[in-house]
Structure formats: structure tokens, C-alpha cells
Design a protein around this motif. Structure first.
Motif, PDB file in Angstrom:
ATOM      1  N   PHE A  41       0.806  -1.223   0.000  1.00  0.00           N
ATOM      2  CA  PHE A  41       0.000   0.000   0.000  1.00  0.00           C
ATOM      3  C   PHE A  41       0.840   1.274   0.000  1.00  0.00           C
ATOM      4  O   PHE A  41       0.321   2.361  -0.255  1.00  0.00           O
ATOM      5  CB  PHE A  41      -1.039   0.017   1.127  1.00  0.00           C
ATOM      6  N   ARG A  44       0.633   3.877  -2.952  1.00  0.00           N
ATOM      7  CA  ARG A  44      -0.273   5.043  -3.046  1.00  0.00           C
ATOM      8  C   ARG A  44       0.516   6.346  -3.044  1.00  0.00           C
ATOM      9  O   ARG A  44       0.204   7.258  -3.799  1.00  0.00           O
ATOM     10  CB  ARG A  44      -1.250   5.062  -1.867  1.00  0.00           C
ATOM     11  N   GLU A  45       1.504   6.453  -2.172  1.00  0.00           N
ATOM     12  CA  GLU A  45       2.316   7.676  -2.102  1.00  0.00           C
ATOM     13  C   GLU A  45       3.451   7.654  -3.122  1.00  0.00           C
ATOM     14  O   GLU A  45       3.724   8.657  -3.762  1.00  0.00           O
ATOM     15  CB  GLU A  45       2.882   7.876  -0.693  1.00  0.00           C
ATOM     16  N   LYS A  47       3.647   6.353  -5.992  1.00  0.00           N
ATOM     17  CA  LYS A  47       3.208   6.575  -7.379  1.00  0.00           C
ATOM     18  C   LYS A  47       2.982   8.053  -7.679  1.00  0.00           C
ATOM     19  O   LYS A  47       2.771   8.430  -8.824  1.00  0.00           O
ATOM     20  CB  LYS A  47       1.971   5.748  -7.687  1.00  0.00           C
ATOM     21  N   LYS A  48       3.059   8.914  -6.664  1.00  0.00           N
ATOM     22  CA  LYS A  48       2.951  10.360  -6.871  1.00  0.00           C
ATOM     23  C   LYS A  48       4.282  10.969  -7.311  1.00  0.00           C
ATOM     24  O   LYS A  48       4.348  12.158  -7.619  1.00  0.00           O
ATOM     25  CB  LYS A  48       2.443  11.040  -5.600  1.00  0.00           C
TER      26      LYS A  48
END
Length: 170
Positions: A41, A44-45, A47-48
Motif C-alpha cells: 500500500f 499510493r504515495e 506513485k505520486k
């Protein structure tokens, strides 16, 4: 080329967001993660990031299939060439492997994590870089490194304060 270096994120999403913000703000062209993401998980960050992410597994990365699917991570040792610099990346769990990579004379820079302590040191003609821990759980200091291949310089930066914690020219 400016390369962002991170390690030991250990699922700390707010700290990962700070690292991503710093890297994006500095317009890094590549981000290297030296392992211990922990769970998929974190993607989520991560991939920014505006730059590609390359990395290796650490000793706490149990769900490797999930990390592979989320981030494309699949190895324990990685070789990268950037602006003519040869870089090896490993988590650093086995110090014998770290020493062998550094002393092999095959790499300009060897990047490790694992100890959670930031460090830049010379090992023969090779620079060994540990960016410290993004999570801040062990030392209380959240840090990353920046490798400028053109200036041939490495800097360690505190994620909370922006303070320069260390630097070395290659």
C-alpha cells in the motif's frame, strides 16, 4: 542528473509523502529505494513521484509479490548507470555483500539502507551512501539523499526541517 535516494520507509505514509514532495520539488530525474517498503500500500504515495522509481527488497519486505505488482520491485541487488556513473543498490542486510560491492571497483556509488542511520563514506574509490530512514522510527530523524551526477556530489537532507545533514563530493 539529480537522483533521489530513500530507504526504510516502513509503511510511514506521511513521511513517504514528505519524501515524494521533496523529490518532486527538486525535480529529481530518478528515485532509488534501498528497501524495506514493508507493504504494497506504500505505492499510493510512491506513485505520486514525477520521476521513475527503481529499488530493491529489504529484509522486512515480506509481501514481495504484492510489491512487485504495485511497484515493479523484484530484486535484492540492482545495477544502474546514470551519466556515466555506475551505481549498485542493495538493502545492506549482509555487510559482507556491501563490502564486496564497494571493494569490487565496479561501482562509483553503492547505495544501502538497513541500519536506519544516514551515512556517506569512502570505501576505496567507491562512495557508500545510506540515506538513513524515511520512517524516522529508529533514530527519530527522517532523511533522504540527493545524488547529483553532474556535480558529483551527495547530500543527506532532513525531511522535517530541510536541514543538510551531510555532504560529500565524489
Amino acid at each position: 542528473m539529480l537522483i533521489g535516494i530513500m530507504s526504510d520507509t516502513h509503511d510511514n505514509l506521511p513521511a513517504i509523502a514528505k519524501a515524494v514532495e521533496l523529490f518532486n520539488g527538486r525535480n529529481v530525474e530518478l528515485v532509488i529505494h534501498a528497501g524495506d517498503y514493508v507493504a504494497p500500500f506504500v505505492a499510493r504515495e510512491l506513485k505520486k513521484l514525477k520521476a521513475p522509481l527503481k529499488g530493491v527488497f529489504g529484509n522486512n519486505d515480506g509481501e514481495r509479490k504484492g510489491l512487485y505488482e504495485a511497484l515493479g520491485i523484484y530484486d535484492e541487488i540492482l545495477e544502474i548507470e546514470a551519466d556515466g556513473m555506475k551505481i549498485a543498490v542493495t538493502h545492506g542486510t549482509d555487510e559482507r555483500i556491501v563490502r564486496a560491492l564497494a571493494r569490487s571497483r565496479l561501482y562509483d556509488v553503492v547505495i544501502v539502507g538497513h541500519t536506519h542511520r544516514y551515512e556517506i563514506r569512502e570505501e576505496g574509490r567507491t562512495i557508500l551512501v545510506n540515506p538513513g530512514e524515511v520512517c524516522g522510527y529508529v533514530t527519530g530523524v527522517k532523511s533522504v539523499a540527493l545524488l547529483d551526477t553532474r556535480k558529483r556530489e551527495v547530500r543527506i537532507v532532513n525531511l522535517d526541517t530541510g536541514e543538510l545533514l551531510g555532504a560529500m563530493s565524489l
